[in-house]
Design an enzyme around this catalytic site. Structure first.
Site, PDB file in Angstrom:
ATOM      1  N   SER A  63       7.482  -4.564  30.018  1.00 59.26           N
ATOM      2  CA  SER A  63       8.495  -3.306  29.701  1.00 59.26           C
ATOM      3  C   SER A  63       9.658  -3.925  28.729  1.00 59.26           C
ATOM      4  CB  SER A  63       9.084  -2.680  30.826  1.00 59.26           C
ATOM      5  OG  SER A  63      10.156  -1.718  30.482  1.00 59.26           O
ATOM      6  N   HIS A  64      10.292  -2.744  27.978  1.00 59.99           N
ATOM      7  CA  HIS A  64      11.367  -2.996  26.966  1.00 59.99           C
ATOM      8  C   HIS A  64      12.580  -3.860  27.870  1.00 59.99           C
ATOM      9  CE1 HIS A  64       9.426  -1.516  23.657  1.00 59.99           C
ATOM     10  NE2 HIS A  64      10.257  -1.888  22.970  1.00 59.99           N
ATOM     11  N   SER A  65      12.582  -3.238  29.207  1.00 59.14           N
ATOM     12  CA  SER A  65      13.576  -3.615  30.202  1.00 59.14           C
ATOM     13  C   SER A  65      13.093  -4.547  31.232  1.00 59.14           C
ATOM     14  CB  SER A  65      14.130  -2.398  30.690  1.00 59.14           C
ATOM     15  OG  SER A  65      14.854  -2.745  31.984  1.00 59.14           O
ATOM     16  N   GLY A  71      13.920  -5.282  24.795  1.00 63.29           N
ATOM     17  CA  GLY A  71      12.895  -5.786  23.741  1.00 63.29           C
ATOM     18  C   GLY A  71      11.924  -6.539  24.391  1.00 63.29           C
ATOM     19  N   ASP A  95       4.552  -0.552  28.224  1.00 67.41           N
ATOM     20  CA  ASP A  95       5.399   0.685  27.978  1.00 67.41           C
ATOM     21  C   ASP A  95       5.298   1.081  26.435  1.00 67.41           C
ATOM     22  OD1 ASP A  95       7.495  -1.137  27.026  1.00 67.41           O
ATOM     23  OD2 ASP A  95       9.090  -0.477  28.311  1.00 67.41           O
TER      24      ASP A  95
END
Lengths: 256, 126
Positions: free
Chosen positions: B8-10, B42, B66
């Protein structure tokens, strides 16, 4: 044709390192502008991500013991992938690593065309984007096609071919303004992406402009005049008549 | 056993998704990975590659992703990894839960786990 002869200045790794440094400096200068473009339609990270990535790439390129052009491209690509932290890592960096294979026999006009085509192909594949999706592909595709045609069909010297490619990229950037994003974060905005200039296409243009400036300096020539209204995609222009060629650039003037 | 990597980006989102999926996962290895490596949002290919390696016990890894750059960076990581890894074209949380369940099946294969993850695309909630 002399497409297989080394382009002397570009075969010198120092010139390629200088190009990377010029790109890093330019991206840093344009950081706020790129962030502003990305704030309008994306997640506002393009300026920061690119500036950080290219600064690290310039440092890595400077640190190379034997900076032949292929090694520089590979190092820059790998560094971008590791440092950027967003889509620009695999798009700019991954494609550079992949395309560097084309420089196996040094930098020749022929290899430069192959390099450009492979780079474009990788960007399209990785991002699953095509012309008209409001992405960097919109700047890159006309640039690569123009470069190829200028070298292979028109027999122009590589520096002039690169200048034509920069012209084409500039019009490609303008082309991203009136269209709707179909890829990237901006695509989530749907029609609200219309009227905005794509940040990735813009940074792609900056990179090409710096490559041209450094190549011109290295070849000790004047930078060829970049005239964004000259028909550098003459296939269509020639077939459609001079009127079409003159009309085409007008569509993009809203990008200013 | 087929392993899972959740991208995930997070970083916190990845960890949270793994927390949810792990409830159904038995002994399946599920590795969360996310963030830009500096505490921000990111994804980074090297970190994703490390997660794939950590999830792999030799039977391969299904990678859940994601948005946008997570897909591209996972793609790069899969290409560079020595492990046999595939990206599932699936919603990241629902796909991870489905894949976790599928991986506990004794006859599970890399393909069967990915297929189950991708079956989450048609999941109706109302």
């Amino acid at each position: 044709m002399s497409g297989d002869e080394p382009i002397e200045a570009a075969s010198d790794g120092a010139a390629v390192v200088a190009a990377v440094e010029a790109v890093a400096e330019r991206i840093e200068d344009e950081r706020a502008h790129l962030t502003e473009l990305d704030s309008a339609i994306g997640d506002a990270d393009h300026g920061g991500n690119m500036a950080r990535g290219w600064a690290a790439a310039a440092e890595a390129a400077r640190d190379l013991d034997d900076p032949d052009p292929q090694a520089v491209c590979k190092t820059v690509g790998k560094t971008l992938m590791a440092e950027v932290g967003g889509a620009s890592g695999p798009l700019f960096g991954g494609s550079l690593v992949f395309a560097s294979a084309e420089l196996d026999g040094g930098v020749t006009a022929e290899n430069a065309v192959a390099f450009a085509e492979t780079y474009l192909e990788k960007v399209e594949d990785r991002g699953d984007a095509r012309v008209g999706d409001q992405t960097m592909v919109d700047a890159l595709t006309p640039a690569v096609h123009t470069f190829k045609k200028s070298v292979e069909t028109d027999g122009l010297p590589p520096l002039e071919a690169l200048a034509k490619a920069v012209d084409a990229a500039e019009r490609g950037v303008a082309f991203t303004v009136p269209i709707r994003a179909k890829k990237g974060r901006a695509s989530y905005l749907g029609w609200r992406s219309v009227g905005h200039q794509d940040p990735g296409a813009t940074s792609t243009l900056y990179i090409l402009e710096e490559l041209l400036a450094v190549a011109a300096a290295a070849l000790d020539a004047e930078t060829p005049d970049v005239d964004a209204t000259s028909p550098t995609i003459p296939d269509e222009a020639a077939e459609g008549g001079a009127g079409d060629a003159a009309d085409a650039p007008d569509a993009g003037e809203g990008g200013d | 056993m087929v392993g899972l990597a959740v991208v995930s980006h997070s970083e916190r989102a990845a960890e949270g998704i793994v927390e949810v999926a792990a409830e159904m996962a038995g002994d399946t290895r599920i590795e969360p990975v996310g963030g830009d490596g500096r505490g921000g949002i990111g994804t980074v290919p090297d970190a994703i590659g490390d997660a794939i390696d950590a999830a792999d016990d030799g039977d391969g890894v299904v990678v859940l992703v994601d948005l946008g750059s997570a897909v591209m960076n996972a793609d790069v990581a899969v290409e560079m990894s020595d492990a046999e890894a595939v990206i599932a074209d699936a919603p990241v949380l629902e796909g991870a839960v489905n894949a976790a369940v599928a991986a506990t099946d004794p006859s599970a294969t890399l393909d069967s786990v990915r297929e189950q993850a991708e079956a989450a695309r048609g999941m109706e909630k109302l």
